[in-house]
Design a protein around this motif. Structure first.
Motif, PDB file in Angstrom:
ATOM      1  N   GLN A 199       0.830  -1.209   0.000  1.00  0.00           N
ATOM      2  CA  GLN A 199       0.000   0.000   0.000  1.00  0.00           C
ATOM      3  C   GLN A 199       0.863   1.256   0.000  1.00  0.00           C
ATOM      4  O   GLN A 199       0.521   2.264  -0.627  1.00  0.00           O
ATOM      5  CB  GLN A 199      -0.921   0.009   1.223  1.00  0.00           C
TER       6      GLN A 199
ATOM      7  N   SER B 168      -1.603   4.308  -1.471  1.00  0.00           N
ATOM      8  CA  SER B 168      -3.052   4.101  -1.455  1.00  0.00           C
ATOM      9  C   SER B 168      -3.533   3.864  -0.029  1.00  0.00           C
ATOM     10  O   SER B 168      -3.185   2.854   0.595  1.00  0.00           O
ATOM     11  CB  SER B 168      -3.412   2.906  -2.340  1.00  0.00           C
ATOM     12  N   HIS B 169      -4.332   4.794   0.500  1.00  0.00           N
ATOM     13  CA  HIS B 169      -4.911   4.685   1.844  1.00  0.00           C
ATOM     14  C   HIS B 169      -3.847   4.414   2.906  1.00  0.00           C
ATOM     15  O   HIS B 169      -4.087   3.685   3.879  1.00  0.00           O
ATOM     16  CB  HIS B 169      -5.963   3.567   1.888  1.00  0.00           C
TER      17      HIS B 169
ATOM     18  N   LEU C  20      -4.673   5.432   6.764  1.00  0.00           N
ATOM     19  CA  LEU C  20      -5.683   4.614   7.428  1.00  0.00           C
ATOM     20  C   LEU C  20      -5.209   3.183   7.625  1.00  0.00           C
ATOM     21  O   LEU C  20      -5.505   2.561   8.663  1.00  0.00           O
ATOM     22  CB  LEU C  20      -6.992   4.638   6.640  1.00  0.00           C
TER      23      LEU C  20
ATOM     24  N   LEU D  28     -10.957   1.623  -0.540  1.00  0.00           N
ATOM     25  CA  LEU D  28     -10.700   1.677   0.891  1.00  0.00           C
ATOM     26  C   LEU D  28     -11.233   0.458   1.633  1.00  0.00           C
ATOM     27  O   LEU D  28     -10.492  -0.179   2.397  1.00  0.00           O
ATOM     28  CB  LEU D  28     -11.301   2.953   1.486  1.00  0.00           C
TER      29      LEU D  28
END
Length: 205
Positions: free
Chosen positions: A29, A34-35, A38, A107
């Motif tokens: 990730q 990407s994200h 989180l 997500l």
């Protein structure tokens, strides 16, 4: 207090450092950007909760549920075999247009994968509830014990955010389908090695 905190930090950091499904997914990730926040936050908070439970003494729950490690290992192995197979399949198919364009999972699917990598991994429980919980027992009074636990939780935050955002330093290398294929094959091999290790351990429970 300082000794307890340093012990907590380096104990937790050394345990998290081992390559596993969770770390591999965070790395991927991070490469995709990407994200990242989180995903890293989910991993760190999950570890912090488990470390808190371990320091509070819930590591003893295995004594009351002696079959729990067996079922954790069984479910963990099944997930790792599946996840490793998806990486091998991706490497075989190629077609890394999304990765090369910097796109990854949406997500909620991404959180679903990291949830499974975290909470279906028996090593997470052994490391946090078991090992970290056991090491914390040497610290008294309670203030030293919680200094140990707080530092151990901070180690999780520093590691996962360092891995997630540090992965972008490798981004210049990950500019061809071949490099992504090599990464996926490497992740698949690691996942299957861990899964086979878990399967081999089932006989001991």
């Amino acid at each position: 207090m300082l000794s307890a905190a340093l012990t907590g930090y380096f104990t937790a950091f050394s345990l998290i450092l081992a390559i596993g499904a969770q770390n591999a997914f965070v790395l991927r990730q991070g490469l995709l950007r990407s994200h990242v926040f989180l995903i890293c936050l989910f991993c760190a908070v999950s570890d912090a909760l488990l470390i808190t439970a371990g320091v509070a003494g819930f590591g003893a729950m295995v004594e009351y549920f002696p079959r729990m490690p067996f079922f954790l290992s069984l479910f963990g192995a099944a997930f790792l075999l599946f996840y490793g197979a998806t990486r091998f399949l991706a490497a075989w198919r190629g077609g890394y247009e999304m990765e090369l364009s910097g796109k990854g999972l949406d997500l909620w699917p991404a959180l679903g994968v990291v949830f499974a990598c975290t909470w279906l991994n028996p090593h997470v429980y052994l490391d946090t509830l078991g090992l970290i919980g056991a090491v914390s027992t040497q610290f008294e009074p309670a203030s030293q014990k919680w200094a140990f636990g707080t530092a151990a939780a901070f180690a999780s935050f520093s590691f996962f955010f360092g891995l997630g955002y540090g992965a972008r330093l490798l981004a210049p290398v990950m500019q061809t389908p071949t490099t992504w294929r090599v990464l996926d094959i490497g992740i698949g091999i690691v996942m299957w090695l861990i899964a086979f290790g878990l399967i081999a351990s089932l006989g001991s429970y």
